[in-house]
Each structure stands twice: as C-alpha cells, then as structure tokens.
Design an enzyme around this catalytic site. Structure first.
Site, short mmCIF file in Angstrom:
data_model
loop_
_atom_site.label_atom_id
_atom_site.label_comp_id
_atom_site.label_asym_id
_atom_site.label_seq_id
_atom_site.Cartn_x
_atom_site.Cartn_y
_atom_site.Cartn_z
N GLU A 231 0.84 -1.31 -0.10
CA GLU A 231 0.05 -0.19 0.01
C GLU A 231 0.89 1.38 0.02
O GLU A 231 0.41 2.38 -0.44
CB GLU A 231 -1.11 0.07 1.17
N ASP A 235 0.88 4.38 -2.86
CA ASP A 235 0.80 5.80 -2.64
C ASP A 235 1.92 6.22 -3.27
O ASP A 235 1.48 7.30 -4.05
CB ASP A 235 0.81 6.09 -1.22
N SER A 429 -8.19 4.57 -1.43
CA SER A 429 -6.69 5.05 -1.09
C SER A 429 -5.64 5.28 -2.17
O SER A 429 -4.60 5.84 -2.31
CB SER A 429 -6.17 3.75 -0.09
N GLY A 496 -25.28 16.06 -10.54
CA GLY A 496 -24.81 17.11 -9.55
C GLY A 496 -24.00 16.43 -8.41
O GLY A 496 -23.64 15.23 -8.56
#
Length: 518
Positions: A231, A235, A429, A496
C-alpha cells in the site's frame, strides 16, 4: 507524590473488544506521550504569550513526576514527554496494562478516564500514546489503461484527468503511512524506469516508526508489514509517476491516537501543498476518544489555514464504514471540514466512468464501494449550505457531507510495482494520492498570488450560476448506490453533487483556469 488531580475530559477509553488483560505493564518500561495544549493552531509566526506560558507550565509539572520533556511544539501546541510506566501512571492517574488481542497480539493499553494534575486543568486538552490500540485502517481494494491487466499508468491518468503540463516542479507533497508497513526504494526505481520517468526525491520521515527497507526485513517484522508495504508503494508510485520533480516526504507513524497527532503536527511544520491520507475508521468508533478526534480536527483546521489541502480517502466500505449495525456511517477524518474527502469511481464495461461499487460493497467481504454520507459529529460547514443531502439515519443532525470529489478506485486499477513485479491495485486510497498529485501540478501552474490555498471550500463557491466544483469536475451521475453488506442503506448517485462521488472526477486543465478567478 500526593497531588490533586482532575478528570481530563474526552479521555475515556472503553474496554477493547476481544482483548484480555494479561499483566500489568512493566513499571520500568519506557513510554512516550504527546500532550496537547489548548488554543487553535497558529497560522502565522506570532506565537501567543499564553501558548508559551502553557508549554512552560506543562513542562515543569511533567518533570516533577519524573518525565523527560523531549520536544515542545509551540505550533500547533504539543509537548512530547517520555518516561517509565510508573511515572506515567502517577502523572495521569491510570493503570497501564498488557492486553492480548487477536488482531494486534500483545499491546499496552488502558481503560477509563485519565486525570491530570489540577494546575494543568484548562491547559492540557489531551494525552496520547499511553494506549497502543489500533485507530487507523487502510482504505484499499484491487483491467481501459495500458498497464498490467489494463490498469492505468501515469500517462493514462494524465490523459484521462487532463492534468496540466509539468512534473510538479517546486512542490512538496506529503504522504501519511501507518505501521506496520515497509518502504522499498528498489520498487520505486523499477516503477519509474518502467515508465521512463526520473526517480523523485523521497524523504522517509519516521515519527515513532522506522519502516523496514527490504522485503526480508518486512517479513521478519510481521505479515502485515509486507502487506502494508504494498500500500505504501502504491501511494508513493502514484504521486511519483505524476509529480516526479516534486519533493515527497513520507511520514511513518504508529496506528495509535498519538500517531495521528504527531503526523499532523509534522505536516503543519513542513507545509506541503497537499498531504495524502489513505487511512481512517468510522467517526463513531469507540476506540477513538473524543479528545483525540477533536485534537485531530483542530490540527486539520490549522493545516487548512496554512494552505495545506489534506486529501483523505472516504473509505472502501460504502455507507456502512465497517460498522454492522444497519445504519449509515462515514469515515474519520474525511468528515473534517478542513480536508478534501475523496471518493471512488470505476470504469464500466462500456467504458463510462461510474460510481465504484463491487459486491457486496465492503472490502473485507471481497468487494468495495465508495465511502460517503453525512457526519453525525461535524456540523455542516457554511460552504455546504446549498448541498441537499440528508442523513439516511432517522433524526440525525445536518452534518458535513462527504466526499467532495472522486477518482478511479475500482476497475481497472492502477499500475504499480511491488516486490519487483507489476500489479494492479486500487481503492479510494489510490484515488486520494491522485488528487494530491493533481493539486501540486495545478499549484505549480497558478500565478503566485493564487498558490498554496485550501481547495475544498473553493469547490463550493458559485460563479455565474454554477459552482467551481461543477466547472472543474466531470459529473458521475450513474452507477450503484454505496450500500454495503451486512445490510445498511446507501446514498444514491445523482446528477450534480451526491454523497458517493461528490462533484465528480477531475478535469485538471479546467481546475487551473477556474482557480485563477477565485
């Protein structure tokens, strides 16, 4: 030492679920705490006299109990102190113990309320670090693009979301990571080489946790550290692929309440243009004390005042947010009105980008869905007054609505390199660092007077009959609602703004144009 103590409001910690106290904590074992002080975060260099006096008084009292003051942060207002368990028990009138849990193994913890010396009443607002229970969970899930299994490469993302030109020159983008995890520089180098990109300057910043740097070291630490490293690399590689010329500090903290406080304190000191946070937990989770939640929100407000846009994943478990009580919930700290909450989309089989929902709508059951809904804790900010979304929970207050925006979270995923191999990963994430990178690219393209501004309230400003959010985002008006299983209600996807994808997915060129006028 005999001294009068008073209850520290908001410090109550409940019994840990599925935990058994197996021993008293070793009286001589070292402990580090972050003690928070009253008052808002200062957004200029003029530290008020009261803050200095509060820090000096707190330091003197803590030292009287045999604690060592290691650091005083006049901004945002924290004192870091260390000492043995016995001194901590005496100073804060608690009884630290060792607890055994199925999830974390053995850890130090406490139950009930803390007490502080009476002369610190009204000065000290929280004490964090005594308890090591987990209060952070990753928002992550698992191809349209040109990467492995059709996943999106950096070039695909630039085209798809119309990023402005540039490589993030002169920008600083922070990334938050919670232990256990690791950081593998060799994977970043391989990723950048595979996409013919320069390897950016990444600063590993340990704040109570030193990440293992090799696969072998991560596996020795724990199986969770290896998973967490994947993870982390997602990132870092997403931001590195989109902003290879930026400086990228990666903050590594424990997953405790103290970890949250120390993380944001450091971001305030560093002032990146954006901070990417892909972690959270239900805002009503009993493991999170109200004092900790308030201190995190206070610090996020300070960061926003300094022009830091903290991008936070809205979660991968739909409107249930991992709670199984049949009600709708939202994820802390995306509920703060001082962050940009990021939801998720996916590419449907017909090629249209829709809201992200994969049966059964929650990641720990093999699926996932964009988190979103109405806060039960944070009041609706004035800039959301025109948002017509009510909580699905009967009688609930009119709170902050999340998310604000969205980006790819589901299929086909993001092309990343982990353990030397290409993989396709995703989740909100992953959507969150995309927005952090976009903010840096946009900031670099803006004139000097329009840079380093907290983005979120600007999206809700109305200009010539439409909001900035409508002008700079492509609306996601189709897709599944974000209900999750076990049964909980879901918010609908509408034309919207909606509580699944916010204003929609970004158009970077339009964002540059609009921000020059607001």
């Amino acid at each position: 030492m005999t001294e009068q103590h008073v209850v520290l409001e908001g410090s109550k910690r409940p019994s840990m679920a599925d935990a058994t106290r197996v021993a008293d904590a070793d009286a001589q074992a070292p402990v580090s705490v972050t003690v928070t002080l009253r008052g808002k975060v200062v957004i200029d260099d003029r530290i008020p006299t009261e803050r200095r006096e509060d820090a000096e008084k707190t330091k003197a009292v803590l030292e009287r109990y045999g604690l060592t003051v290691d650091e005083v942060r006049l901004q945002p207002g924290s004192v870091v102190a260390s000492g043995p368990v016995s001194a901590m028990n005496a100073a804060f009138q608690t009884d630290l113990g060792i607890y055994r849990t199925a999830e974390q193994g053995e850890l130090r913890g406490r139950e009930g309320q803390l007490k502080i010396p009476s002369e610190l009443a009204g000065v000290v607002t929280g004490v964090f670090g005594l308890d090591e229970r987990r209060v952070a969970r990753r928002a992550a899930a698992q191809g349209a693009g040109t990467g492995v299994h059709g996943s999106f490469t950096p070039a695909d993302l630039e085209r798809h979301y119309d990023f402005p030109d540039g490589l993030g020159e002169g920008q600083k983008i922070g990334i938050a990571e919670f232990a256990p995890c690791g950081y593998f520089g060799s994977d970043l180098q391989a990723f950048c080489a595979s996409h013919t990109l320069p390897t950016p300057h990444v600063d590993v910043v340990p704040l109570g946790f030193h990440p293992p740097r090799t696969l072998h070291a991560a596996r020795q630490l724990s199986p969770q550290a290896e998973d967490g490293a994947g993870e982390v690399m997602m990132d870092v590689e997403i931001i590195a692929g989109l902003c290879p010329a930026a400086r990228i500090p990666v903050y590594f903290v424990p997953w405790t309440q103290k970890g949250w406080i120390d993380l944001i304190d450091q971001a305030i000191a560093d002032r990146p243009v954006a901070l990417s946070v892909s972690y959270g937990l239900p805002e009503e989770d009993p493991q999170l004390s109200s004092a900790a939640r308030d201190e995190v929100y206070k610090r996020l407000e300070g960061a926003a005042g300094l022009g830091v846009t903290v991008c936070v994943a809205s979660g991968d478990d739909g409107a249930g947010a991992q709670l199984e009580d049949g009600a709708a919930h939202v994820s802390f700290p995306s509920t703060s009105d001082s962050v940009l909450a990021v939801g998720g989309s996916e590419i449907a089989s017909a090629g249209q980008e829709v809201s992200w929902w994969e049966a059964p709508g929650r990641r720990n059951a093999g699926g996932g869905a964009s988190g979103g809904g109405v806060s039960a804790v944070v009041d609706r900010p004035q800039w959301q007054d025109n948002i017509d979304v009510d909580s699905l929970n009967p009688g609930a207050p009119k709170g902050r609505v999340v998310p604000d925006v969205a980006a790819l979270a589901g299929a086909p995923g993001y092309d990343v390199t982990f353990e030397g191999q290409p993989q396709a990963l995703g989740g909100t994430s992953a959507a969150t660092p995309v927005w952090a990178a976009l903010i840096a690219r946009v900031d670099a393209a803006l004139p000097a007077g329009k840079r380093q501004r907290f983005l979120t309230p600007l999206l809700y400003k109305s200009i010539n009959g439409q909001t900035v959010g409508q002008a700079v985002c492509r609306d996601i008006s189709t897709g599944h609602d974000n209900r999750s299983n076990p049964p909980s209600p879901g918010y609908p996807v509408n034309t919207g703004y909606d509580a699944v994808t916010g204003w929609g997915i970004p158009d970077g060129t339009a964002l540059v144009k609009e921000l020059q006028g607001v």
